[in-house]
Design a protein around this motif. Structure first.
Motif, PDB file in Angstrom:
ATOM      1  N   TRP A 240       0.903  -1.178  -0.026  1.00 35.61           N
ATOM      2  CA  TRP A 240      -0.021  -0.076  -0.023  1.00 35.61           C
ATOM      3  C   TRP A 240       0.795   1.286   0.074  1.00 35.61           C
ATOM      4  CZ3 TRP A 240      -5.035   0.458  -0.878  1.00 35.61           C
ATOM      5  CH2 TRP A 240      -5.830  -0.633  -0.895  1.00 35.61           C
ATOM      6  N   LEU A 241       1.975   1.100   0.705  1.00 37.54           N
ATOM      7  CA  LEU A 241       2.769   2.395   0.610  1.00 37.54           C
ATOM      8  C   LEU A 241       3.647   2.572  -0.516  1.00 37.54           C
ATOM      9  CD1 LEU A 241       4.450   2.058   4.234  1.00 37.54           C
ATOM     10  CD2 LEU A 241       2.702   3.650   3.405  1.00 37.54           C
ATOM     11  N   GLU A 242       3.848   1.340  -1.175  1.00 38.61           N
ATOM     12  CA  GLU A 242       4.736   1.627  -2.587  1.00 38.61           C
ATOM     13  C   GLU A 242       4.056   1.660  -3.907  1.00 38.61           C
ATOM     14  OE1 GLU A 242       7.414  -1.783  -2.169  1.00 38.61           O
ATOM     15  OE2 GLU A 242       8.535  -1.021  -0.115  1.00 38.61           O
ATOM     16  N   MET A 243       2.820   1.410  -4.013  1.00 40.40           N
ATOM     17  CA  MET A 243       1.934   1.531  -5.165  1.00 40.40           C
ATOM     18  C   MET A 243       2.092   2.779  -5.898  1.00 40.40           C
ATOM     19  SD  MET A 243      -2.167   1.086  -4.543  1.00 40.40           S
ATOM     20  CE  MET A 243      -2.238  -0.378  -3.484  1.00 40.40           C
ATOM     21  N   LEU A 249      -5.084   5.877  -6.137  1.00 36.86           N
ATOM     22  CA  LEU A 249      -6.505   6.584  -6.343  1.00 36.86           C
ATOM     23  C   LEU A 249      -7.418   6.002  -6.908  1.00 36.86           C
ATOM     24  CD1 LEU A 249      -4.883  10.029  -7.547  1.00 36.86           C
ATOM     25  CD2 LEU A 249      -6.208   9.579  -5.594  1.00 36.86           C
ATOM     26  N   ALA A 250      -6.876   4.961  -7.873  1.00 33.60           N
ATOM     27  CA  ALA A 250      -8.021   4.027  -8.634  1.00 33.60           C
ATOM     28  C   ALA A 250      -8.687   2.968  -7.389  1.00 33.60           C
ATOM     29  CB  ALA A 250      -7.343   3.174  -9.283  1.00 33.60           C
ATOM     30  N   ARG A 251      -7.869   2.401  -6.605  1.00 35.72           N
ATOM     31  CA  ARG A 251      -8.200   1.585  -5.530  1.00 35.72           C
ATOM     32  C   ARG A 251      -9.280   2.395  -4.414  1.00 35.72           C
ATOM     33  NH1 ARG A 251      -4.875  -2.975  -4.818  1.00 35.72           N
ATOM     34  NH2 ARG A 251      -6.012  -3.772  -2.905  1.00 35.72           N
ATOM     35  N   LEU A 252      -8.859   3.598  -4.204  1.00 35.83           N
ATOM     36  CA  LEU A 252      -9.736   4.483  -3.345  1.00 35.83           C
ATOM     37  C   LEU A 252     -10.904   4.900  -4.143  1.00 35.83           C
ATOM     38  CD1 LEU A 252      -9.535   6.348  -0.729  1.00 35.83           C
ATOM     39  CD2 LEU A 252      -8.864   8.170  -2.237  1.00 35.83           C
ATOM     40  N   GLY A 261     -17.199  12.617  -6.892  1.00 34.06           N
ATOM     41  CA  GLY A 261     -16.608  12.918  -8.172  1.00 34.06           C
ATOM     42  C   GLY A 261     -15.317  12.108  -8.146  1.00 34.06           C
ATOM     43  N   ARG A 262     -14.308  12.745  -8.963  1.00 30.40           N
ATOM     44  CA  ARG A 262     -12.980  11.908  -9.185  1.00 30.40           C
ATOM     45  C   ARG A 262     -12.142  12.068  -8.013  1.00 30.40           C
ATOM     46  NH1 ARG A 262     -12.865   8.915 -13.596  1.00 30.40           N
ATOM     47  NH2 ARG A 262     -11.036   8.358 -13.021  1.00 30.40           N
ATOM     48  N   PHE A 263     -11.351  11.297  -7.402  1.00 30.33           N
ATOM     49  CA  PHE A 263     -10.193  11.855  -6.708  1.00 30.33           C
ATOM     50  C   PHE A 263      -8.942  12.161  -7.718  1.00 30.33           C
ATOM     51  CE2 PHE A 263     -12.337   8.807  -3.720  1.00 30.33           C
ATOM     52  CZ  PHE A 263     -12.708   9.733  -2.761  1.00 30.33           C
ATOM     53  N   THR A 264      -8.457  13.534  -7.401  1.00 29.99           N
ATOM     54  CA  THR A 264      -7.830  13.990  -8.384  1.00 29.99           C
ATOM     55  C   THR A 264      -6.214  13.882  -8.310  1.00 29.99           C
ATOM     56  OG1 THR A 264      -8.223  16.208  -7.655  1.00 29.99           O
ATOM     57  CG2 THR A 264      -9.214  15.531  -9.617  1.00 29.99           C
ATOM     58  N   ARG A 265      -5.961  14.097  -6.778  1.00 33.33           N
ATOM     59  CA  ARG A 265      -4.355  13.920  -6.433  1.00 33.33           C
ATOM     60  C   ARG A 265      -4.155  13.448  -5.217  1.00 33.33           C
ATOM     61  NH1 ARG A 265      -2.059  19.821  -6.375  1.00 33.33           N
ATOM     62  NH2 ARG A 265      -0.660  18.842  -5.033  1.00 33.33           N
ATOM     63  N   VAL A 266      -3.183  12.923  -4.876  1.00 35.87           N
ATOM     64  CA  VAL A 266      -3.034  12.295  -3.513  1.00 35.87           C
ATOM     65  C   VAL A 266      -1.691  12.675  -3.107  1.00 35.87           C
ATOM     66  CG1 VAL A 266      -1.969  10.027  -4.707  1.00 35.87           C
ATOM     67  CG2 VAL A 266      -2.763   9.931  -2.121  1.00 35.87           C
ATOM     68  N   GLY A 267      -1.671  12.970  -1.521  1.00 33.95           N
ATOM     69  CA  GLY A 267      -0.385  13.266  -1.088  1.00 33.95           C
ATOM     70  C   GLY A 267       0.565  12.072  -0.596  1.00 33.95           C
ATOM     71  N   ARG A 268       1.514  12.707   0.389  1.00 34.46           N
ATOM     72  CA  ARG A 268       2.494  11.559   0.869  1.00 34.46           C
ATOM     73  C   ARG A 268       1.686  10.454   1.508  1.00 34.46           C
ATOM     74  NH1 ARG A 268       7.439  13.674   3.970  1.00 34.46           N
ATOM     75  NH2 ARG A 268       5.328  14.657   5.282  1.00 34.46           N
TER      76      ARG A 268
END
Ligand SMILES: Cc1cc2nc3c(=O)[nH]c(=O)nc-3n(C[C@H](O)[C@H](O)[C@H](O)COP(=O)(O)OP(=O)(O)OC[C@H]3O[C@@H](n4cnc5c(N)ncnc54)[C@H](O)[C@@H]3O)c2cc1C
Length: 411
Positions: A240-243, A249-252, A261-268
């Motif tokens: 999960w940390l390295e994907m 985002l797709a799994r989320l 709506g769509r999840f557009t960005r993910v942080g650390r």
């Protein structure tokens, strides 16, 4: 190299969220208070104050307001609605703060922002000595107090105080040195945390999605972002940390759907092992355990710090009231003061431990009849206001209003 004996009325081991809050709560009342914190000052990665988002409930927001810290926390996002459902089943509960008579159920803040506000405030308290980096290494108890051996890089110091407060977290060194037995359960899960940007506004809704695979929460943040807390099996942590971000985002998206709506960005991303650690005693000869040192709980339902800061509120009230009544001759480490504190905190500790642990166990079950019972339970909550009020009493800290700080007043 030792430098003689230093003394303080109250020695707090741990300057994390709970220890720092207690230092602030005790300031301004004629006491000498010393806080030991092992991490270096202004460290880029302080252990307590990291990238997590924290849901602070109604009582905690009041306490932080009473302590004067609240106004210094940037980007606090109100929680106006809480939506809870079980994955793959019909039925959900939507609680609306206004309908329950509140502006919000609480606020979401970054642990880092809360930590900075607490530490700045603590540094401004001239009657509190913050020793940093200072790591507690040894303890000796005598009749009049506790002697602490403190390592400060190349140097060491000895401190003596009539009362030692252990606010040194889940793996408390104080607890270890005093050999206080603990009850420990590894849930076999880790929490993966991160922040995501969403296409649609969250409108102050916190989402809790429960399933036998582990709970998952989205917490409303500023700038159309949400904090993610996702419990996954511990064995899958690295995966999960390295994907790739796109895969995460797709799994989320798959897990949460398209309500935002769509999840557009993910942080650390970061991970935290999930454990329940409860000492068999929280008061032990001139020593009192508070915060995670006294009760580390699963983050489902976001209760850990909320519970710990209520320890701070009640301990500060108990100590300051005794000081007012007994004046200079007071002794903050006496059992006659610490045992009533313990008795007052025990029901709250037990309630939150039963609530979080019970929820984890209930939602871990894969048996179909248990799943049906859970569905029925959620439906009952959705339709019974009395049940809703009972749950909010526990999770918002409403039951602890006998304490002035919880009510938003000063001590
Ligand atoms: C993924 C996750 C999400 C969470 N979300 C929420 C939430 O939404 N709401 C909520 O209320 N709670 C939440 N929690 C729980 C919350 O983070 C903890 O309850 C809280 O951080 C406990 O604070 P503490 O000060 O007791 O301990 P800690 O934060 O662990 O601080 C302990 C401090 O003691 C210091 N220390 C340790 N040993 C020594 C020593 N020997 N000498 C000197 N100093 C020492 C450490 O450096 C540290 O600064 C969450 C927890 C996790 C894991």
């Amino acid at each position: 190299m030792g430098t003689g004996m230093n003394t303080s009325d109250i020695l707090i081991c741990g300057g994390g969220m709970v220890g720092a809050s207690l230092g602030i709560a005790l300031s301004g009342h004629g006491l000498s208070v010393t806080v030991l914190e092992q991490s270096p000052p202004r460290s880029p990665n302080p252990p307590s104050y990291d990238d997590r988002t924290l849901a602070l409930n109604w009582a905690t927001c009041n306490i932080l307001k009473s302590l004067g810290v609240w106004a210094h926390i940037p980007q606090a996002s109100p929680i106006r609605r809480v939506h809870t459902r079980e994955e793959g089943r019909f039925g959900s509960v939507l609680l609306d703060a206004r309908e329950q008579g509140f502006d919000s159920f609480g606020h979401v803040v970054f642990a880092r922002d809360l930590g900075q506000a607490l530490l700045r405030w603590l540094e401004a308290c001239t009657d509190v000595t913050l020793l940093q980096p200072a790591s507690l290494q040894g303890l000796h108890q005598d009749e009049s107090g506790v002697r602490a051996e403190v390592s400060m890089g190349e140097n060491s110091q000895t401190w003596h105080a009539p009362l030692l407060v252990a606010a040194d977290g889940t793996h408390s060194q104080v607890r270890r040195l005093l050999q206080i037995p603990v009850e420990e359960e590894d849930y076999g899960q880790v929490a993966i945390i991160s922040n995501v940007s969403t296409e649609k506004p969250h409108e102050g809704t916190a989402w809790e999605c429960l399933s036998p695979q582990g709970p998952f929460a989205l917490l409303p943040l500023s700038d159309q972002r949400c904090g993610v807390v996702w419990s996954v099996p511990a064995a899958e942590k690295q995966h999960w940390l390295e994907m790739e971000d796109a895969d995460f985002l797709a799994r989320l998206q798959q897990r949460f759907g398209y309500r935002l709506g769509r999840f557009t960005r993910v942080g650390r991303r970061a991970s935290y092992p999930l454990k329940r650690v409860v000492p068999l005693e929280t008061v032990w000869h001139r020593t009192v355990l508070i915060g995670n040192a006294a009760h580390a709980v699963h983050p489902l339902s976001a209760q850990g710090f909320n519970l710990g800061i209520r320890d701070v509120a009640v301990l500060a009230e108990t100590l300051l009231q005794a000081r007012r009544e007994q004046g200079e001759s007071w002794d903050p480490g006496l059992p006659s003061l610490l045992q009533p504190y313990r008795a007052r905190r025990l029901p709250d500790h037990q309630r939150i431990l039963r609530w979080t642990d019970g929820m984890v166990r209930l939602y871990r079950q894969t048996l179909p009849p248990v799943g049906l019972a859970r569905q029925l339970g959620l439906n009952l909550i959705a339709h019974l206001p009395a049940l809703q009020r009972g749950i909010l009493g526990i999770t918002m800290g409403l039951l602890e209003q006998d304490n002035p700080l919880v009510r938003g007043e000063t001590l």
